[in-house]
Scaffold this motif. Structure first.
Motif, mmCIF file in Angstrom:
data_model
loop_
_atom_site.group_PDB
_atom_site.id
_atom_site.type_symbol
_atom_site.label_atom_id
_atom_site.label_comp_id
_atom_site.label_asym_id
_atom_site.label_seq_id
_atom_site.Cartn_x
_atom_site.Cartn_y
_atom_site.Cartn_z
ATOM 1 N N GLY B 135 0.801 -1.206 0.000
ATOM 2 C CA GLY B 135 0.000 0.000 0.000
ATOM 3 C C GLY B 135 0.837 1.261 0.000
ATOM 4 N N THR E 78 1.249 -6.620 5.570
ATOM 5 C CA THR E 78 -0.006 -7.086 4.975
ATOM 6 C C THR E 78 0.131 -8.535 4.509
ATOM 7 N N GLN E 121 -6.421 -3.224 4.427
ATOM 8 C CA GLN E 121 -5.741 -1.943 4.349
ATOM 9 C C GLN E 121 -6.560 -0.955 3.519
ATOM 10 N N ASP E 205 -5.593 -3.788 9.714
ATOM 11 C CA ASP E 205 -4.534 -3.231 8.866
ATOM 12 C C ASP E 205 -4.799 -1.743 8.648
#
Ligand code: ATP
Ligand code: ATP
Ligand code: MG
Ligand code: MG
Lengths: 402, 231, 389, 535, 279
Positions: B135, E78, E121, E205
């Motif tokens: 991310g 993650t 996330q 997350d």
């Protein structure tokens, strides 16, 4: 002014449009000409055209619409067997008349249907006879599209060939799906099969679109007619129009009519057709079948003095009209007609040259003599028998009456 | 440089912006703050042309943007670092960066060095697919991608989201660097107050689709102003 | 008990109730207008229209079945025609057996097409079909089992999106080719025809036709009710969750494969029932029904009517087929232009199909998340958008 | 067996058979007189008699007349003259000089297969000593195939003069083929069998197999059988190669049909039901080009395909462009609805073509370089297929380059992955969308040019390929050009290996089942996109 | 979906008894090291196309513990959650839940049903369903399809949902589609869904990405509350938030543990400063 309506039930779209559209056009032409001659029973004819779109259940729906909704006096239509099978119950139920113009597998005779195309004994058997006698063929490839007409025809031919003493291993049967377009393997198999030292021929019941790639492959792989001739039952002038026939010269087709037939009637017909549909158009066997069928219907209606189906059905039997190859075709009691059988070779210009023909007319046989179960059946729609499948062994009219 | 005048924006029947007025000054960093769902992203969407205004006007560089398409605005010099990253998942990192070339003349088509200086990780991952990145890495890529366009104005929508602290600091430094060295105009939407306070030349605070406060960065410490940001 | 409560769940929406009433009313009115009203009257429905309407309702049932999986489960099936046809064949085989020795060859055991191809005995899979009850079971079982097995493997392997669509197409295409083969024992290309009667009643009589029509309407209503109950239940919500974000549901502990399998199988059975009712009214079942184009048409009806609305696809099927019937009669040479234009028009101007249009006109329903459509990216062909990153 | 001994034996045998040597050659007048007998030959047996007479005359002067007869050019004028009608010209059948004009209708001298066969035999006898080696070669080949004993002495004579080694060995084989049946000396026959078996091709097999069926001498028969077995085993080996080739060529056809779809559907995500119609448009463009050329520039026929390629690309591409601008662009974000709209478009296009060009097949000819076949060993390769394979690879290469190496390709991929963001990056999305769709459609169009060479050009052309195309794209993995290539080839080859065992119908069913099962194993196709990105 | 593919094949193998039957400690002797752990990862590695995202990772979480995980972007946080929840299969290493359930042998639904819940996330909610239905679907309980056909609305569930809606401050948007929420609101909804699942172990997350400072504090309080009777693993980059949580911190780097301990301990580790916090 009151008119007599005539239904035209040919696919104008979908897979069969390629063959059937022409038949719709020829019907329109015949009706137009008839009207010029004053129509029938003093009334003008009116064509009712619908499009069953190569969709078999839609054939039944449209047939119903024509008969019940539009009150047509007769219907000219169908090409594939399944479309005919689909409409049969409708014609029976609503008691109307269908003229079916295409060569088919036989094994049927229905009171409301008149079969103006060839039965197997009017096409397949004579063609095989020709190859056997004139070309000395000893080894046979029966290649067809996998559906009922080829299956049945090949069953009949197989029985016939075996009866003539052809050995099991000298017959190769091959089926392909509809619209098959990759013929490489099959053509090379045919070549290999033909290399066994006996004169070999291919009897093709390959249907529709699949023929073009088949012939292209034959041409490309150099299968010459002088080596392995192919005799086809579904390839006519229309199909050849889409092909460069130069490499195919000499391959054969068996029909009851060729555009090249050298008669006045034919010349007239072709001229009318070209004027009606266009200079580059060709004629073919099913068109002749409609020509015959239509004239028979006209004659029968005139004779009966009415368009009432029962009366017309009865008066149709025995009607004889000129065909385009110089003779007369007559409607038999089994609702099939008499026709000459011609074998023609493909020419460079996309026409067939007749190389052989039956000495006389051949009467269509609804029930093949070469299939055990159908051999004892006969059909005669005249009173008192009035039966499409009379079993001569049991003396009963099979199915219908019991 | 960029003026938002009385902008309203609707999603279906629901109003997201109700008469927003805002001024983003040339060569300055302007911060837009506000709680969740007050319309910050909607403002940015209106500016870059992803969602049509239902009222009001936006002008950029003196020209009215009107209904100009998103790509025309990009070509006019508005860059975007969107919320949610919006990386092209199947393009490699390099290709993702190269999409920024579309609005450049052929001669300028190169990736500026400072992109890799800022985000060294991108250099090592040039041939990995954008979608495979973590991310935070994607966020860095999104910023890098906007820089490749050499825009006059960049709209950052929560650029620090999901990024490790050290890089947040780098991003802060980068933003300042872009302003100072390249004269870039920056519109920054942020939740991270400290970050804003440090960078902003001017702040706006939004609530329920309206601008409720406008002032210098220091005013952020005003409890009155803070109130707009608490739950 | 539990089941009636479940069905009652389908009655939550006034639209569904309305549709049910209309369908059942049509089921009664059409036969009445056909049988009881004198042929001369303006209200008389001619004989040939009854099976025609019956056919539309069967198609509507198929579209409804498709909508259950496509609209609510995100499975774009390009092979639903196969289930329809299998149901049809099951019924057709029974009708074939009913012919008995009235076939052209008078053979009491073998259907005609077997006789002339020289078959000696009935293939094993034809046994049992002389019983109507058995045939009815097979109407549901044949498509149901095929769907179950197919779905079990495909869903378990996580085949989704276009991949699933295309293998359903491969399935129906393979069946098409298989049924074309005469060796299969299903009448080859000609299929099964020449039916005489059902349960001893003459298929050509107006009374039987009307009864069949009523039955079709009844089953359509029943299927609609079942479908409405399914999508209205919590299961329906799970189904939609699976449709939109299949991977995400796994992390909530759902098993998307099992969830989908149920709806898929139910849908296949519905399509099978539609096929079974179709055959006696149309009078023929042949492999053409397996043609991929037929299945695509079903999708088209559903889309025209409005995907994901249950009632819409019913209307869509009837509309498109009525248009087809009408156009092929009045514009035989140009009807494809008209039909094609209809499809394009629907997509461009009626994004939610006819049902969407009606809803908009009634104007009472809340707008669907259209914003989403305009805004978010299209994942390649409706594969559920990636949920988990 | 040493060659020398074999030769000696053969020569001896030939002498032993002692055919009367042909006398002095007949002169032109004599030949003319025989040829003129065609005028009265209205029945096939009479035609045959004339041909026989020409053969007996043994003069190559008769060849042009025979060739003309074979080609259907030999005509009889109402005044009883026999002439060759070639194009508009009338020629004398022997001298080939322009003949006097004819009043009234010409009548063709009729032929049929058996007569053509006979002509072939006679011509080969007459041309065994033609100056061109190629003609002599053909003559020898024909004699080999027909094993016509009547040609033996001509063959012997020719063999004696033959200088070209290749032709010579062919002639020896031909002689062997004749002697095999004509001689009744087992030794001669054995020698002949050896020569024929060494030749080892399908024709040799035919000759030997025929003989093996009817041989009178048991030993010789055994030898013939042995020869047959030998040839068969070599042929079987070639057969495998042949199958691969067939598979590759079928695969490249599938690939070509699918590759446009790999862009419109694979890359853009538009379920493009009108793809087949784009292919069809390409094929019809070829037809129109050829028709124009036939009517106006007959000389350019050989280039017709090269002219058609860019035009087909343009025509289909333009239609695609219009389609995208008019319809598809309203549907981004609603991919499934594209199915409905494009289905509508496909109906319209089909019917439009039917209305304009008629429902029938249209003739698209193969230029010479696309016709016929050549042999690699015992493997026959047709030129059309070879060119299609080459063409497919070129298209693939070009497309791969365009998609992966050009800025436009990058933009196309970016737009289709995230249209909104691409726009925010300054990419002109409407333009790129239109271009991508036009590219996919254009490629479909040029595939149509190729397909017109092997399939029929009819309004249904598209429908026959659309299903296969989707299968190929999905099997290979949506969005991956390599997948489409490998997918097409795999399906082609698997199909061609299944077909001989299962038959075409069952083979096709098995292929479909194979695809279904394969997708279970790899739910995202052969070249699945991997990684987090695709979930 | 590389790994889930391979995993879908392995699904065909019979699921070990542990998945269905309650665990019988007598039958499955537990190594003492794993005895009282809720989550036990040892020597776990996973690489993607040669890139080692997780490298010899060992990580232990005690029953009832809350743990914060920090680490640079791409450290594998993650991915670690993916491994625990069955989304990704490790190349090697042990992953045990509750001492003796080997998580590598189970698929996502089974693992979820065992009581491991997860917040992603990037917020992933069911966009075409209402906020309340999103929660309803997440509610602990029956997960099979057929029983869901006969599910009836009941007061208990409604009350739970309302309670959660209050907590995530989306009560006023209860019947709106989730698609209409802003980014941050979706984050909240996803936290709500996690609460609704009421799992034994929560993997969270980056819960506060995109939240205001005030909301961040709120979230920290919420998590602490939950941690009273649940085990929690939180991944965050927001040091303030991590501080608020006041729990043991693990710092990952390049797929393995770089440092572990109290926040002060970890954040004073020069290596952590170097790769993560920055100067
Ligand atoms: N696509 C959409 N459709 C409908 N409503 C939307 C949409 N996107 C946002 N909204 C609504 O518009 C309002 C403003 O949303 P916006 O995304 O601008 O908020 P934001 O300030 O960016 O919030 P966050 O900090 O959570 O990102 C919110 O109430 C949201 O629910
Ligand atoms: N499927 C994949 N293919 C290739 N690389 C991958 C894949 N999945 C993860 N990675 C790589 O593995 C590394 C770990 O990724 P992960 O998402 O676990 O990081 P993270 O610790 O969560 O980072 P962040 O804080 O940025 O979210 C990253 O470098 C990422 O690029
Ligand atoms: Mg936002
Ligand atoms: Mg992460």
């Amino acid at each position: 002014q009151e008119t007599i309506k005539v239904g035209i039930l040919h696919s104008l779209s979908g897979t069969m449009a390629i063959s059937e559209t022409t038949l719709k056009d020829v019907m329109l032409m015949l009706i137009e000409e008839q009207n010029k001659k004053g129509g029938v029973l003093g009334k003008q004819l009116e064509a009712v055209v619908v499009d069953p779109a190569s969709d078999w259940p839609l054939f039944a729906e449209k047939a119903r619409e024509l008969i019940a909704g539009n009150d047509v006096s007769a219907v000219f239509g169908c090409w594939t067997s399944v479309s005919r099978k689909s409409v049969l119950p409708v014609f029976e139920e609503l008691n109307s008349i269908l003229f079916y113009p295409v060569q088919y597998e036989g094994e049927e005779s229905q009171r409301n249907v008149f079969y103006t195309g060839a039965a197997p004994n009017q096409q397949a058997i004579p063609a095989v006879d020709y190859l056997m006698n004139e070309e000395g063929v000893e080894r046979w490839v029966l290649a067809g599209t996998d559906y009922v007409y080829p299956r049945t025809t090949n069953k009949i031919l197989e029985a016939y060939l075996k009866a003539k003493g052809v050995a099991e291993e000298d017959i190769m049967i091959n089926y392909t799906p509809f619209g098959h377009s990759d013929w490489q393997t099959i053509v090379s198999d045919i070549k290999a099969f033909g290399a066994a030292g006996k004169k070999t021929a291919v009897v093709s019941t390959i249907n529709g679109d699949a023929n073009v790639p088949f012939y292209k492959e034959l041409g490309n792989q150099g299968v010459a007619a002088t080596d392995i001739p192919v005799v086809a039952f579904s390839v006519g002038e229309e199909e050849l129009a889409g092909l460069d026939t130069e490499p195919l010269i000499g391959h054969l087709a068996a029909w009851n009519y060729f555009m090249s037939a050298d008669t006045d009637a034919n010349a007239e017909f072709i001229e009318a057709w070209k004027a009606f549909a266009g200079e580059d158009r060709v004629t073919n066997d099913p068109m002749e079948a409609h020509y015959i069928g239509f004239n028979m219907w006209v004659k029968a209606v005139e004779a009966a003095g009415t368009t009432d189906p029962d009366a017309v059905i009865d008066s149709l039997i025995g009607v004889a009209v000129p065909n385009l190859t110089g003779g007369y075709s007559a409607m038999m009691p089994n609702h099939h007609i008499t026709k000459p059988v011609l074998v023609g070779e493909i020419q460079g210009d996309g026409q067939f040259e007749t190389v052989w023909e039956t000495p006389g007319l051949v009467a269509g046989d609804a029930w093949s003599d070469h299939l055990p179960e159908s051999a004892p059946l006969i059909s005669d729609w005249r009173a008192p028998m009035s039966c499409g499948n009379f079993n001569t062994e049991t003396g009963k009219c099979g199915g219908q009456g019991s | 440089m960029l003026t938002v005048a009385n902008a309203t924006l609707h999603y279906g029947a629901a109003a997201a912006l109700r008469g927003v007025n805002m001024e983003v000054a040339q060569g300055r960093i302007t911060c837009l703050l506000g709680r969740n769902g007050v319309g910050k992203t909607s403002t940015i969407r209106a500016i870059v042309g992803q969602h049509a205004l239902s009222g009001g006007a936006i002008s950029f560089d003196g020209a009215e943007l009107g209904r100009r398409s998103s790509h025309d605005r990009a070509r006019a010099g508005i860059g975007l670092v969107p919320q949610g990253r919006e990386i092209f998942p199947l393009l490699t990192v390099k290709e993702n960066l190269q999409t920024g070339y579309a609005c450049l003349p052929r001669a300028q088509r190169s990736i500026p060095d400072y992109v890799f200086e800022l985000f060294p990780i991108l250099k090592t991952m040039l041939h990995r697919r954008g979608g495979d990145l973590s991310g935070g890495q994607q966020q860095q890529l999104a910023i890098g991608r906007a820089l490749v366009m050499r825009p006059k104005l960049i709209a950052f929508d929560e650029p620090t989201e999901g990024i490790q602290p050290s890089i947040i600091k780098d991003i802060g430094r980068a933003i300042q660097f872009l302003r100072d060295e390249h004269g870039l105009t920056i519109l920054l939407v942020e939740q991270y107050l400290d970050f804003c306070r440090e960078l902003a030349d001017h702040i706006y605070i939004m609530d329920r689709g309206e601008i409720v406060h406008s002032g210098a960065a220091e005013t952020l410490d005003d409890p009155e102003v803070r109130k707009h940001l608490t739950v | 008990m539990l089941f009636t409560r479940f069905l009652a769940g389908g009655l939550k929406s006034p639209v569904i109730i309305g549709a049910l009433v209309v369908i059942l009313a049509i089921g009664v009115i059409v036969p009445v207008l056909n049988l009881a009203v004198a042929p001369g009257s303006a209200f008389h429905i001619p004989d040939h229209m009854v099976p025609l309407f019956g056919k539309y309702l069967c198609y509507a049932m198929a579209a409804l079945a498709l909508d259950l999986v496509w609209g609510y489960c995100g499975i774009l099936s390009l092979g639903h025609g196969a289930f329809f046809a299998l149901g049809g064949y099951a019924m057709g085989m029974h009708l074939m057996r009913e012919i008995g020795d009235r076939g052209v060859y008078g053979n009491a055991v073998l259907p005609d097409f077997m006789v002339f191809l020289n078959w000696k005995e009935l293939p094993w899979f034809w046994h049992g079909f002389d019983s109507f009850v058995f045939a009815c079971i097979m109407v549901a079982a044949a498509p149901g089992i095929l769907a179950f097995v197919f779905g079990w493997f495909a869903f378990r392997s996580r085949v989704t999106g276009v991949y699933l669509s295309i293998i359903t197409q491969a399935m129906t295409y393979a069946l098409l080719l298989a049924f074309f083969r005469n060796d299969m024992g299903f009448g080859g290309n000609n299929g099964l025809t020449d039916f005489k009667d059902v349960l001893g009643f003459d298929l050509q009589s107006g009374r039987v036709r009307s009864t069949l029509f009523f039955l079709t309407a009844f089953f359509l209503a029943l299927n609609l009710l079942i479908a409405a109950a399914i999508v209205g239940s919590k299961y329906g919500k799970i189904l939609r969750a699976v449709r939109d974000a299949e991977p995400r549901t796994r992390f909530l502990g759902y098993r998307p494969d099992k969830i989908k399998l149920f709806a898929w199988t139910v849908s296949a059975i519905m399509a099978g029932v539609a096929g079974a009712l179709y055959v006696p009214q149309v009078g023929i079942i042949n492999p053409g029904e397996f043609a991929p184009a037929n299945s695509i048409e079903m999708v088209v009806w559903t889309a025209v009517g409005g995907r994901g609305t249950l009632v819409g696809p019913i209307g869509g099927a009837i509309l498109v087929n009525a248009a087809k019937s009408w156009f092929t009669g009045v514009l035989p040479e140009y009807w494809l232009f008209a039909l094609g234009a209809l499809f394009i028009f629907t997509t461009l101007y009626l994004p939610d199909g006819v049902a969407g249009l009606i809803r908009k006109m009634v104007g009472k329903a809340r707008s669907k998340p259209r914003g989403k459509d305009e805004e978010t990216e299209a994942p390649a062909a409706d594969a559920p958008a990636g949920a988990a990153e | 067996m040493p060659l020398l001994r074999r030769l000696v034996l053969l020569t001896f045998a030939a002498l032993a058979l002692a055919f009367p040597a042909t006398g002095a050659r007949a002169d032109a007048a004599e030949i003319s007189a025989i040829v003129d007998r065609f005028a009265t030959a209205s029945k096939f047996p009479q035609v045959e008699a004339v041909i026989e007479a020409l053969g007996a005359a043994g003069d190559p002067l008769a060849v042009p007349a025979l060739r003309a007869l074979e080609a259907g050019e030999l005509q009889v004028a109402p005044d009883g003259r026999v002439v060759i009608e070639r194009g508009d010209a009338l020629l004398d059948p022997v001298t080939l000089e322009a003949a006097a004009p004819v009043e009234g209708r010409l009548k063709k001298v009729r032929t049929k297969n058996s007569i053509r066969r006979m002509i072939g035999d006679v011509i080969s006898g007459l041309t065994l000593r033609a100056p061109e080696p190629a003609i002599r070669m053909t003559a020898a080949e024909t004699i080999f195939a027909s094993a016509d004993a009547a040609q033996l002495d001509a063959l012997e004579a020719a063999l004696a003069e033959e200088t070209d080694a290749g032709v010579k060995s062919r002639m020896e084989e031909a002689r062997a083929a004749i002697l095999l049946t004509a001689s009744d000396d087992p030794a001669v026959q054995m020698a002949a069998i050896d020569i024929i078996a060494d030749r080892g091709d399908q024709q040799a097999l035919a000759v030997l197999a025929t003989y093996a069926n009817q041989a009178s001498n048991a030993d010789v028969q055994a030898a013939a059988r042995e020869g047959v077995a030998e040839i068969e085993s070599t042929l079987a080996m070639w057969q495998a190669g042949q199958n691969i080739w067939y598979g590759v060529s079928l695969g490249s056809v599938l690939f070509l049909a699918a590759i446009g779809l790999a862009i419109t559907f694979g890359v853009m995500g538009v379920i493009n039901m009108a793809h087949g119609e784009m292919v069809m448009l390409g094929a019809y463009t070829t037809f129109v080009v050829q028709e124009t050329i036939r009517n106006s520039f007959p000389g350019a026929f050989e280039f017709s395909l090269l002219i058609a390629l860019p035009l087909a690309f343009l025509v289909s591409g333009l239609v695609g462009l219009v389609m995208e601008r008019g319809i598809i662009r309203h549907l981004y974000g609603r991919p499934l609805e594209t199915l409905l709209a494009t289905w509508g478009v496909s109906l319209i296009l089909q019917q439009a073509v039917r209305t304009i060009f008629g429902p029938n097949n249209r003739e698209v000819g193969n230029p010479d370089w696309m016709s016929g076949a050549f042999m690699i060993g015992e493997m026959s390769v047709t030129w059309s297929r070879l060119w299609i394979v080459v063409f497919a690879l070129c298209v693939f290469g070009a497309l791969l380059f365009a998609m992966n190496r050009t800025p436009l390709g990058l933009q196309m991929r970016a737009v289709t992955q995230n249209r909104r963001m691409a726009s925010a990056m300054g990419i002109r999305t409407p333009w790129v969308d239109a271009l991508t769709f036009a590219l996919g459609s254009g490629i479909a169009g040029i595939a149509g040019v190729a397909l017109s060479q092997i399939d029929n050009v009819s309004p249904n052309l598209g429908r026959t390929y659309i299903i296969d195309s989707f299968m190929v794209v999905v099997f290979g993995g949506v969005g991956n050009l390599w997948g489409t290539l490998v997918g097409g080839l795999t399906l082609g080859v698997v199909n061609k290996f299944l077909e001989p065992y299962a038959g075409a119908v069952l083979g096709k069913i098995l292929i479909l089942v194979f695809i279904i099962l394969f997708i279970q194993r790899r739910p995202r196709g052969l070249f699945a996109l991997k990684g987090r990105a695709v979930e | 979906m590389t790994d889930t593919q391979s995993q879908s094949q392995s699904q065909s193998q019979p699921v070990p008894a542990a998945a269905k039957a309650p665990i019988n400690p007598a039958l499955a002797p537990t190594p003492s090291a794993r005895k009282d752990t809720l989550l036990y990862l040892d020597g776990v590695s996973r690489s993607f196309d040669g890139f080692k995202a997780i490298n010899e990772l060992s990580f232990v979480l005690a029953m009832g513990e809350m743990r914060a995980i920090i680490g640079p972007n791409g450290a594998g946080k993650t991915t670690m959650m993916d491994i625990i929840t069955g989304k990704t299969r490790p190349d090697k290493g042990d992953v045990f839940f509750m001492g003796d359930i080997d998580l590598t042998k189970h698929d996502e639904p089974t693992i979820a049903q065992m009581g491991i819940g997860r917040k992603f996330q990037k917020p992933t909610v069911f966009e075409t369903q209402t906020v309340a239905d999103n929660l309803l679907l997440s509610l602990k309980g029956e997960r099979r399809g057929i029983p869901a056909l006969f599910y009836r609305d009941n007061r208990k569930d409604r009350r739970t949902i309302d309670g959660i809606l209050d907590k995530i401050r989306l009560g006023h948007r209860r019947d709106e589609l989730a698609a209409y929420l802003s980014h941050g609101q979706k984050q909240w909804l996803e936290i709500g869904m996690l609460l609704a699942q009421d799992p034994k172990l929560l993997l969270v997350d980056e819960p506060v990405a995109g939240m205001t400072d005030a909301e961040t504090e709120e979230t920290a309080r919420l998590l602490r509350e939950i941690a009273v009777d649940h085990s929690v693993v939180v991944v965050e980059h927001d040091m303030g938030f991590v501080r608020d949580l006041g729990v043991k911190v693990t710092c990952l780097h390049e797929g393995h543990v770089l440092s572990e301990g109290s926040l002060d301990h970890v954040s004073s580790d020069p290596q952590v400063v170097e790769v993560y916090l920055g100067r």
